[in-house]
Design an enzyme around this catalytic site. Structure first.
Site, short mmCIF file in Angstrom:
data_model
loop_
_atom_site.label_atom_id
_atom_site.label_comp_id
_atom_site.label_asym_id
_atom_site.label_seq_id
_atom_site.Cartn_x
_atom_site.Cartn_y
_atom_site.Cartn_z
N ARG A 126 32.34 39.15 48.05
CA ARG A 126 32.82 38.07 47.19
C ARG A 126 32.25 38.16 45.77
O ARG A 126 32.72 37.47 44.86
CB ARG A 126 32.45 36.72 47.80
CG ARG A 126 33.04 36.50 49.19
CD ARG A 126 32.63 35.15 49.70
NE ARG A 126 33.25 34.11 48.92
CZ ARG A 126 34.41 33.54 49.19
NH1 ARG A 126 35.09 33.93 50.26
NH2 ARG A 126 34.91 32.59 48.44
N GLU A 174 51.67 49.30 43.77
CA GLU A 174 50.52 49.15 44.64
C GLU A 174 49.63 50.40 44.59
O GLU A 174 48.40 50.30 44.51
CB GLU A 174 50.98 48.86 46.08
CG GLU A 174 49.89 48.77 47.12
CD GLU A 174 48.79 47.79 46.79
OE1 GLU A 174 48.97 46.95 45.90
OE2 GLU A 174 47.72 47.89 47.41
N GLU A 187 41.59 50.38 40.64
CA GLU A 187 40.49 49.44 40.93
C GLU A 187 39.26 50.11 41.54
O GLU A 187 38.15 49.67 41.33
CB GLU A 187 40.95 48.24 41.77
CG GLU A 187 41.20 48.50 43.23
CD GLU A 187 41.64 47.26 44.00
OE1 GLU A 187 41.06 46.18 43.81
OE2 GLU A 187 42.57 47.37 44.81
N ASN A 241 29.49 27.84 43.92
CA ASN A 241 30.63 28.74 43.75
C ASN A 241 31.74 27.93 43.10
O ASN A 241 32.15 26.91 43.65
CB ASN A 241 31.09 29.27 45.11
CG ASN A 241 32.38 30.06 45.01
OD1 ASN A 241 32.70 30.60 43.95
ND2 ASN A 241 33.11 30.14 46.11
N GLY A 242 32.18 28.34 41.92
CA GLY A 242 33.25 27.59 41.24
C GLY A 242 32.97 27.55 39.76
O GLY A 242 32.15 28.32 39.24
N LYS A 277 45.66 50.33 43.36
CA LYS A 277 44.62 50.79 44.31
C LYS A 277 43.76 51.85 43.66
O LYS A 277 42.55 51.83 43.74
CB LYS A 277 45.33 51.33 45.56
CG LYS A 277 44.57 51.26 46.82
CD LYS A 277 44.78 49.96 47.57
CE LYS A 277 44.55 48.75 46.74
NZ LYS A 277 45.03 47.53 47.27
N LYS A 305 36.29 40.09 46.02
CA LYS A 305 37.37 40.06 46.99
C LYS A 305 38.27 38.86 46.85
O LYS A 305 39.48 38.95 46.95
CB LYS A 305 36.75 40.09 48.40
CG LYS A 305 37.75 40.14 49.53
CD LYS A 305 38.41 41.48 49.60
CE LYS A 305 39.43 41.58 50.73
NZ LYS A 305 40.35 42.71 50.48
N HIS A 332 62.10 56.33 28.40
CA HIS A 332 62.26 55.34 27.33
C HIS A 332 60.94 55.06 26.64
O HIS A 332 60.78 54.01 26.02
CB HIS A 332 62.89 54.06 27.90
CG HIS A 332 64.26 54.32 28.46
ND1 HIS A 332 65.37 54.50 27.66
CD2 HIS A 332 64.68 54.51 29.73
CE1 HIS A 332 66.42 54.77 28.41
NE2 HIS A 332 66.03 54.78 29.68
N CYS A 385 31.94 33.68 44.25
CA CYS A 385 30.61 33.97 44.76
C CYS A 385 30.56 33.71 46.26
O CYS A 385 31.39 32.99 46.81
CB CYS A 385 29.59 33.08 44.06
SG CYS A 385 29.73 33.14 42.29
N TRP A 392 29.28 36.42 41.33
CA TRP A 392 30.26 37.08 40.47
C TRP A 392 30.25 36.27 39.19
O TRP A 392 30.68 35.11 39.17
CB TRP A 392 31.64 37.07 41.12
CG TRP A 392 32.65 37.89 40.38
CD1 TRP A 392 32.88 39.22 40.53
CD2 TRP A 392 33.58 37.44 39.38
NE1 TRP A 392 33.88 39.63 39.68
CE2 TRP A 392 34.33 38.55 38.97
CE3 TRP A 392 33.84 36.20 38.79
CZ2 TRP A 392 35.32 38.47 38.00
CZ3 TRP A 392 34.82 36.12 37.82
CH2 TRP A 392 35.56 37.25 37.43
#
Ligand code: AGP
Length: 605
Positions: free
Chosen positions: A27, A478, A485, A99-100, A482, A600, A501, A2, A75
C-alpha cells in the site's frame, strides 16, 4: 494508500505490527514506523525506507515488552519522504497514524496551532495536535470533536498516553477492517494483515469509533452505544497471501491466473449460460438499459476497454469507457437507463468510488466488478460482481485484469440474452470459448523461458511501442502500463493505423515495437503496419494466434497463443505481456513488486 495496523492482545506487539506491515507494504513503502505502548509510555520507532529498514532499526534498540501498538507504512502525500514525516506522529498525549488526506489542515493549524512548532510537514501531525487540544481524559469525546473539524478522508489509529493498551480508531472513506481472535484485537487497512490470525473480520463503519482492547474489538456510536459489527468471512488463507516459493508476488499472481479465472467463471455457469442469481443481480436491471458506461482507473480501466468492444459487438448499445478521475468532474450524461459498471480490484480507489457515488446520484443502475470482498465500492454499488482472483499483492495488477475481462464477458452474455441480441445457442458457444481461454492461458505460461530470453533485447531500450487494432489495441494499453510501471522504460500504446499520423517519426533503428496481431478481421492491415515499422528499423516482437501465417522478415521474435475466437484472445495474450514486463523489470534489477512512487490501492485523489 498507506497501510495501517493496530493491535492489543497477548502477543508481542512488535511481532504483530511488523508482520502486519509486511503484509500491507504494497500500500506504500516510502517510510515505516510503529508505536508500542507500555504501562507508562508510548515508544515510537520510525524510519524512511521499507519495513526491512524499520526492522533493522528496531534490532538496534533495547528489547521492549509491549502488548499494544500501532504501525504504519507510508505513501507520501503531505511532506517529503523524511523520518520526521513518517508515522506515527506524537503530539502531547496523542500518538497516531493516519491514512488519507486532511484537506483543511492549514486552517486547523491557523485556528488551533498558531505559534506551535511542529516536527513534520504533515497534515497528520496537525490532526494529532487538534486531538490533543480536545483531550481532557475522555478519548472518545476528543475523537468526535476532532473529526467534526476535519475535511477530507482519514483512517486513524490513536493511542492516548494515559490509557494503556487500548487503541482507538475511526475512519472516513479510507478503509479499516477489524477482528478479534484468541491472540487479541486487530485493526488494519485490509484483511491481508489479519489473515494470519483469523478469516472472520468486519469493516469498521464510518461514524463509529472502534475500541481495541486485549479482550475485544468493539464499535461505539456517537451516543456511546455499542454497535454490532456485520461480520464477513474471507475464503482465502494466510498461505494465499505469501509468495509460495516464487521470487516475486507478481510472478506468483501471473501463474495463478488459470485458477483465478476458473473461480470467477465456474460458479456463474448454469446450463452453459451465465447466471447471476447467486450474485443477486436480477435480469430486470438490464431490460431498460440503453447505454453503458464503464468507469475505472489504470489496469481496471483497460479491462473496461475490452468490455466496450465485447458489449457493443454483442448487445449493440453504446458503451463509453471513462477514466474515473475525469468522469467524476466531467458532468457526465447518464440517467436511469444507463448501466454504470465500475471496476476495481481493491474496491477502494478513491476516484472510482467518487464516480460510483456520482452515477448513483444521477440515477444510473450501478454494478461494481470488485475483487476485495466487503470493500467500499463493493458495499456501495447497487449490485456487486465479485471476481475471485484471491489476494493480489504485487502493485502491478495481473490476475485481477484477466478476471475483470472474464467478468465483462459474462455480463455481456447475460445482457445479450436479456436484450435478445444473441440466442441461447450463441451464448452457450461464447461461454465455451471463455472457458477455453483458460487452457490458452496455461499454454501462454509455458512461453515464459522464451519470453525471459527475449527480454534481453529490451533492457537497454529507452522507448518502446505497443501496437494493435481493435481489441488488440485495448490490450496494448495494458501491455504498455505494465511495462512502464515496473521497468521504468517509457512506452506508449498506439492504434496501429494511427501510427503514421505522428508517432512513426519516433521509430528508428532498434526501437522495440510489440505488435499484437491476433484479430483475423484486421490481420492483413496489421501486417502492413508492422512492415511500416520494420522498414524504419524497429525491432518487432510479434504476438499472433498459432494459425496465423507470417513472413519471418517482419518480426525479430514471435510468440503465439493457441487458436481461439478473436474476442477471447486478450486473456491469454495478456499473460505474454505480463511476462514481458516482469522479466524486463527483473533484468533491470528493479523492485518488481514495489515499483517506485506507486502504491497498490490509490485512496487519494
Ligand atoms: C495496475 O498495474 C496498477 N498498478 C493500477 O493501474 C491499478 O489498476 C489502478 O490503480 C486501479 O486500481 P483498482 O483496480 O484497485 O481500482
Amino acid at each position: 494508500m498507506c497501510g495501517i495496523i493496530g493491535y492489543s492482545g497477548n502477543l508481542e506487539a512488535e511481532q504483530v505490527l511488523i508482520s502486519g506491515l509486511e503484509q500491507l507494504e504494497y500500500r506504500g513503502y516510502d517510510s515505516a514506523g510503529i508505536a508500542r505502548m507500555t504501562r507508562d509510555a508510548v515508544e515510537i520507532t520510525k524510519t524512511t525506507g521499507n519495513v526491512s529498514a524499520l526492522k533493522r532499526k528496531l534490532e538496534e534498540k533495547a528489547t521492549l515488552t509491549s502488548h499494544c501498538g500501532i504501525g504504519h507504512t507510508r505513501w507520501a502525500t503531505h511532506g517529503g519522504v523524511t523520518e520526521e514525516n513518517a508515522h506515527p506522529h506524537r503530539f502531547g498525549k496523542i500518538t497516531l497514524i493516519h491514512n488519507g488526506i486532511i484537506e483543511n489542515y492549514k486552517k486547523i493549524r491557523e485556528d488551533y496551532g498558531k505559534g506551535t512548532r511542529f516536527c513534520s510537514q504533515t497534515d497528520t501531525e496537525i490532526a494529532a495536535m487538534l486531538m490533543d487540544t480536545f483531550y481532557d481524559g475522555n478519548p472518545e469525546e476528543a475523537i468526535w470533536k476532532t473529526t467534526a473539524k476535519l475535511e477530507g478522508s482519514y483512517a486513524f489509529c490513536v493511542l492516548f498516553e494515559d490509557i494503556p493498551n487500548v487503541v482507538y480508531c475511526i475512519r472516513k472513506v479510507s478503509p479499516l477492517v477489524a477482528a478479534y481472535a484468541k491472540e487479541g484485537a486487530f485493526v488494519a487497512s485490509d484483511v491481508t494483515a489479519l489473515i494470519a490470525y483469523t478469516q472472520d473480520y468486519f469493516v469498521v463503519p464510518e461514524d463509529t469509533i472502534l475500541v481495541l482492547t486485549d479482550e475485544k474489538a468493539e464499535l461505539h456510536n456517537q451516543k456511546g452505544n455499542v454497535v454490532k459489527p456485520e461480520m464477513l468471512h474471507v475464503k482465502w488463507d494466510f498461505a494465499s497471501a505469501q509468495k509460495n516459493g516464487y521470487p516475486h508476488y507478481m510472478l506468483k499472481e501471473i501463474y495463478e491466473q488459470p485458477e483465478a479465472l476458473q473461480r470467477t467463471i465456474a460458479p456463474r455457469m448454469k446450463e452453459n449460460i451465465p447466471d447471476f442469481e447467486d450474485d443477486q443481480i436480477p435480469d430486470s436491471i438490464f431490460e431498460s438499459i440503453q447505454q453503458v458506461k464503464i468507469v475505472a482507473c489504470g489496469t481496471a480501466m483497460h479491462a473496461g476497454l475490452i468490455g466496450k468492444v465485447l458489449i457493443e459487438k454483442r448487445v449493440r448499445i453504446p458503451v463509453g469507457v471513462e477514466i474515473a478521475s475525469e468522469f467524476r468532474y466531467a458532468d457526465p450524461i447518464i440517467d436511469q437507463k444507463t448501466l454504470v459498471i465500475v471496476i476495481s480490484q481493491s474496491g477502494e480507489t478513491i476516484d472510482t468510488l467518487a464516480s460510483l457515488r456520482l452515477a448513483k446520484e444521477l440515477g444510473a443502475v450501478t454494478i461494481g466488478i470488485v475483487n476485495v470482498k466487503g470493500s467500499t465500492i463493493a458495499r456501495e454499488s447497487d449490485y456487486v460482481f465479485y471476481t475471485h482472483a484471491g489476494p493480489e499483492i504485487a502493485v502491478a495488477s495481473t490476475k485481477a485484469y484477466t478476471v475483470q475481462i472474464a467478468a465483462l464477458c459474462l455480463l455481456t452474455m447475460r445482457l445479450a440474452l436479456i436484450k435478445k441480441t444473441l440466442g441461447r445457442g450463441e451464448i452457450t458457444r461464447d461461454f465455451a470459448l471463455l472457458k477455453e481461454s483458460i487452457e490458452c492461458v496455461k499454454h501462454a505460461l509455458l512461453l515464459e523461458p522464451e519470453i525471459q530470453k527475449m527480454t534481453a533485447c529490451l533492457t537497454e531500450a529507452s522507448d518502446l511501442f505497443f501496437i494493435g487494432r481493435g481489441i488488440d489495441y485495448a490490450l496494448s494499453c495494458e501491455g504498455s502500463i505494465k511495462l512502464k510501471e515496473i521497468s521504468y522504460i517509457h512506452s506508449e500504446a498506439y492504434a496501429a493505423g494511427e501510427l503514421k499520423h505522428g508517432t512513426i517519426s519516433l521509430i528508428t533503428e532498434g526501437v522495440p515495437v510489440i505488435a499484437i496481431a491476433t484479430q483475423e478481421s484486421v490481420f492483413s492491415k496489421m501486417v502492413s503496419n508492422i512492415r511500416e515499422v520494420k522498414a524504419r528499423g524497429a525491432k518487432v516482437i510479434l504476438i499472433t494466434k498459432e494459425s496465423m501465417q507470417v513472413e519471418e522478415s517482419i518480426f525479430d521474435y514471435h510468440f503465439t497463443i493457441p487458436e481461439i475466437a478473436d474476442d477471447y484472445t486478450p486473456i491469454p495474450a495478456a499473460v505474454i505481456l505480463q511476462l514481458i514486463a516482469y522479466h524486463t523489470s527483473v533484468r533491470r534489477g528493479l523492485n518488481v513488486d514495489q515499483p517506485r512512487n506507486l502504491a497498490k490501492s490509490v485512496t487519494v485523489e
